[in-house]
Structures are given as C-alpha cells and as structure tokens.
Design a protein around this motif. Structure first.
Motif, short mmCIF file in Angstrom:
data_model
loop_
_atom_site.label_atom_id
_atom_site.label_comp_id
_atom_site.label_asym_id
_atom_site.label_seq_id
_atom_site.Cartn_x
_atom_site.Cartn_y
_atom_site.Cartn_z
N TRP A 1 0.82 -1.22 0.00
CA TRP A 1 0.00 0.00 0.00
C TRP A 1 0.85 1.26 0.00
CZ3 TRP A 1 -4.35 0.68 -2.00
CH2 TRP A 1 -5.35 -0.26 -1.91
N TRP B 1 -3.83 5.00 -4.00
CA TRP B 1 -5.26 4.76 -3.89
C TRP B 1 -6.08 6.04 -3.86
CZ3 TRP B 1 -7.37 6.87 0.45
CH2 TRP B 1 -6.49 7.15 1.51
N GLU B 2 -5.45 7.14 -3.44
CA GLU B 2 -6.18 8.41 -3.38
C GLU B 2 -6.75 8.79 -4.75
OE1 GLU B 2 -2.89 8.53 -0.26
OE2 GLU B 2 -3.06 7.97 -2.36
N PRO C 1 -7.66 4.79 4.04
CA PRO C 1 -7.27 3.85 2.98
C PRO C 1 -8.36 2.81 2.74
CG PRO C 1 -5.50 4.10 4.56
CD PRO C 1 -6.70 4.80 5.13
#
Length: 168
Positions: free
Chosen positions: A115, A120-121, A134
């Motif tokens: 991660w 992922w944002e 997250p």
C-alpha cells in the motif's frame, strides 16, 4: 531507410544484469496500464488494468467477484503485458511478466508493504469516495519469476531486442 540498424542480421548480445534491471524498472514506473492474462473455465481472459509498480512487482485492486479474481483463485499463474506507446518499430518497448498472482485481503499482514506504493487516493477521488481512510479493497500483487523485455532500440548498441530476466 530511416533506421538501417533495424535491418538483419539481428544482434544477439545480452545486456548486463544491472542495465536490464534499470530498463525494466524504467518501463514499469513510466507506464500505468497493463494487460493481465488469466485462465479460467471459459479459457483465457486478457483484462486491461491500471497498475502501480513496486520494484519489479505490479499491483492493482479488483472486485472479489470479478472474472479475473475467480480465475486467479482457480489458477494463480498469470502473465502481464506492459508496453510503451508505439510510434514505429524503433520505439517498440515492452515487457511480459510471468509469475503467480497473490490476492491480499484487507487484513493480510503483507498488504501494508504494498500500500505504501499504491496511489489509492487517485482512485478514491475518481469514484467520489473520501480520501481520509485507505480502502479495504482486494489487492492483487504479481511478483514476477521471469520477464521477457523487448526494446528494439537496443539493437543500435549491438544487443538483442529481446532480453530475458529471472528472479535471482
């Protein structure tokens, strides 16, 4: 002839390992789309996916109910194709990664390491989800055992266009 070095005979030289590593890492970090090949009951499945690299590994999120996840559960052996935009044979550059896909659930202890490199944002913003926490999405990681790297520009230096990498 605009690129006489593309004519036969093809050079057969092998790149030194450090140079091959560098070229593969450059390709993986400068692209963000790949084609994931899996096999299932209905035969082969080639799926375009957006990926993020971490070293030689590529990773992406997927719905646990997707055909690619079902195929990976049945047979984790996969192939991934990554390629740069092509303007002609001289610019041909890509890699085929071969390995086993690992599906990491939200509570998998190995997940945190990956991660750190997963942006992922971006995906949350696209989906209108808050970026304050997250995701717990299924994460698929492929650490290749071998890579076939192709770059025709290498022929200018006397190296074969196709180079072979194996995990040490």
């Amino acid at each position: 002839m605009t690129n006489p070095w593309l004519a036969e005979p093809m050079p057969a030289g092998r790149l030194p390992r450090e140079r091959l590593d560098e070229r593969i890492l450059n390709l993986l970090s400068s692209q963000n789309m790949c084609v994931l090949a899996t096999t299932g009951d209905d035969g082969p499945l080639a799926t375009p996916v957006r990926y993020y690299p971490l070293g030689f590994a590529v990773m992406f999120t997927a719905s646990p109910r997707s055909p690619k996840i079902r195929n990976i559960a049945a047979d984790p052996r996969v192939s991934v194709g990554v390629f740069a935009p092509l303007a002609g044979l001289a610019s041909s550059r890509g890699a085929q990664l071969f390995g086993r896909a690992r599906v990491l659930s939200g509570d998998d202890p190995d997940r945190a390491r990956y991660w750190a490199a997963f942006r992922w944002e971006n995906e949350h913003a696209e989906q209108g989800r808050p970026i304050t926490e997250p995701p717990r999405d299924t994460l698929v990681v492929i650490e290749p055992d071998r890579i076939v790297y192709t770059e025709h520009w290498l022929r200018r230096e006397g190296f074969a266009a196709r180079q072979f990498w194996r995990r040490p």
